[in-house]
Design an enzyme around this catalytic site. Structure first.
Site, PDB file in Angstrom:
ATOM      1  N   CYS A 159       0.833  -1.198   0.000  1.00 31.11           N
ATOM      2  CA  CYS A 159       0.000   0.000   0.000  1.00 31.11           C
ATOM      3  C   CYS A 159       0.876   1.260   0.000  1.00 31.11           C
ATOM      4  O   CYS A 159       1.560   1.526  -0.972  1.00 31.11           O
ATOM      5  CB  CYS A 159      -0.981  -0.030   1.171  1.00 31.11           C
ATOM      6  SG  CYS A 159      -2.404   1.061   0.955  1.00 31.11           S
TER       7      CYS A 159
ATOM      8  N   HIS B 242      -3.686  -5.735   1.234  1.00 26.89           N
ATOM      9  CA  HIS B 242      -3.420  -6.000   2.645  1.00 26.89           C
ATOM     10  C   HIS B 242      -3.963  -7.381   3.030  1.00 26.89           C
ATOM     11  O   HIS B 242      -4.880  -7.903   2.404  1.00 26.89           O
ATOM     12  CB  HIS B 242      -4.133  -4.982   3.530  1.00 26.89           C
ATOM     13  CG  HIS B 242      -3.548  -3.608   3.512  1.00 26.89           C
ATOM     14  ND1 HIS B 242      -2.364  -3.302   4.127  1.00 26.89           N
ATOM     15  CD2 HIS B 242      -4.005  -2.448   2.971  1.00 26.89           C
ATOM     16  CE1 HIS B 242      -2.113  -2.006   3.976  1.00 26.89           C
ATOM     17  NE2 HIS B 242      -3.088  -1.469   3.272  1.00 26.89           N
TER      18      HIS B 242
END
Length: 480
Positions: free
Chosen positions: A330, A427
């Site tokens: 991310c 994630h």
């Protein structure tokens, strides 16, 4: 029996864990039970089935209840972006970014959404176990409070107060809390719990009776320290420590100043084949690591400056020259590229920052936030992964032609030509056992746990621990 609230004498006294254990214990008794936290402050968020986000602690509590996470379980989530400002998420959606001193003016508008979410849970379940935030003793914050006594009184929910004996001064914690509460708030408290006791709890009998005598509140038990808690997902970045069994796969993760969604590390922390270290401010990246993880961040450009201030950019290049590998997740993925542009000032001052230049990609921050659970396939191994996306920004460039993953057949993420630098927006993927095993095998490791089973096992042990040390029948009988 409808609701009871667990408040603490301070932060990190163990409220979240106790609520998870009580939720599991109540479910075992055949009750339909749900967790609720009116206001949470955390950059560790979970994506819900209804497409929003809540604090990850409430997601774990939902699992303890046998429920899917829902935005009603944590209607107000504050996500710090700087030392003085935070993103405000209401019922799963970002509504504003405010400075701390301005949040007080926003709070009166938040009580009704909080009560609405609570009422929906109350209507749908036999019992709601509510978790406070911080401490009701912070009476300077009492005006328009929605996190502790303000909520308890507005919703008429009785309170159990938790003190942490491990940090010392637990008698003063509880007696002192009563001393600073006004009479109306103090009347909401129906009992107390002593948490994190080490040694023989009978040695605290006199202190326990003293608290009862001074406060008039009924003690509900002394809960010993629960070592297995380290195997559950960490709520706070400060809880992240060395993990694994000192195994052959040596991993370092950079403890960014605004680290976010670090649950990526949870399965790795408890893998016997993994030796995981958190590299903190002022420390160098160890030279013996096989993999360095750059995690998510709530302030990507700000944390890129922080990373450089530690000299980690120099360490990363040396690590790669030694044959080591890097995974950016991310915000960490965004940092690996050539540039990060934030023309609208979404995460901070508008502008553009040079990235680390380890991937040939460029990122532009956009106002749209992507919140979704994601099924994917790891492109290099073909292993299926389940994870989630929670980010702003669009990343493109030549290295995206070598994707980290495929989502519905579409490329996601990027890998450098030599395969040593990887980036992805996904994630939670290390919770997928097959992918984790395949990924660690490239470093000579052999993954050996069923992660989902392990979390459920420890939740059952936690419920056993709570039942053995608390008067759960009396506590549930307090619910109003």
């Amino acid at each position: 029996m409808t609701a009871v609230m667990i408040q603490g004498c301070g932060s990190n006294v163990g409220k979240s864990l106790l609520v998870a254990g009580l939720c599991r214990a109540a479910r075992r008794r055949g009750l339909s039970v749900a967790p609720f936290k009116p206001q949470n402050m955390s950059n560790n968020a979970a994506v819900t089935l209804d497409g929003g986000e809540i604090g990850r602690a409430q997601a774990l509590q939902a699992l303890a209840c046998g429920l899917q996470p829902h935005t009603d379980m944590n209607p107000v989530l504050l996500k710090p972006e700087t030392d003085t400002g935070a993103q405000v998420v209401v019922q799963g959606r970002r509504v504003a970014t405010v400075r701390a001193r301005d949040y007080a003016r926003l709070k009166p508008q938040l009580l009704q959404p909080v009560l609405d979410s609570f009422q929906r849970l109350r209507d749908a379940h036999d019992l709601v176990i509510v978790e406070g935030a911080g401490s009701p003793a912070e009476v300077n914050l009492r005006a328009d409070d929605i996190a502790n006594m303000g909520f308890a009184r507005a919703a008429n929910v009785p309170v159990i107060l938790v003190g942490d004996i491990d940090r010392g001064g637990v008698i003063a914690q509880i007696v002192g809390t009563q001393a600073v509460l006004d009479d109306g708030d103090a009347a909401m408290v129906r009992g107390f719990i002593i948490n994190k006791f080490r040694g023989d709890p009978r040695l605290f009998d006199d202190g326990y009776r003293l608290i009862e005598d001074r406060t008039g509140w009924r003690g509900l038990g002394v809960v010993p320290f629960f070592p297995e808690a380290s195997r559950l997902p960490a709520e706070d970045a400060l809880d992240l420590t060395r993990g694994g069994g000192g195994g052959p796969v040596r991993i370092a993760c950079l403890a960014l100043s605004r680290i976010a969604n670090f649950d990526d590390l949870d399965p790795l922390r408890i893998e016997p084949c993994v030796d995981l270290v958190m590299v903190r401010q002022g420390e160098a990246i160890p030279g013996d690591r096989d993999l360095v993880i750059i995690p998510g961040s709530k302030s990507t450009r700000g944390d890129l400056d922080f990373l450089r201030a530690q000299g980690w950019d120099i360490d990363l290049r040396a690590h790669i020259r030694r044959g080591g590998q890097v995974l950016g997740i991310c915000g960490g993925y965004q940092m690996l590229g050539r540039t990060i542009a934030d023309p609208e000032g979404i995460e901070g001052p508008a502008g553009e920052s040079p990235g680390l230049g380890l991937l040939d990609v460029r990122t532009v921050m956009t106002a749209d936030k992507r919140l979704t659970r994601t099924d994917a396939v790891h492109a290099p191994t073909g292993q299926k992964m389940q994870g989630y996306e929670i980010h702003i920004g669009r990343t493109e460039g030549p290295d995206c032609a070598r994707p980290f993953a495929l989502v519905d057949g579409r490329p996601e993420g990027a890998i450098s030509p030599d395969g040593r630098v990887m980036g992805s927006y996904l994630h939670g993927i290390f919770g997928s056992d097959g992918f984790r095993a395949a990924f660690l095998s490239r470093f000579g490791g052999s993954a050996g746990i069923d992660y989902g089973f392990e979390v459920r096992r420890v939740l059952d042990l936690l419920a056993d621990h709570v039942e053995a040390n608390l008067d759960v029948d009396r506590l549930l009988g307090i619910a109003n």
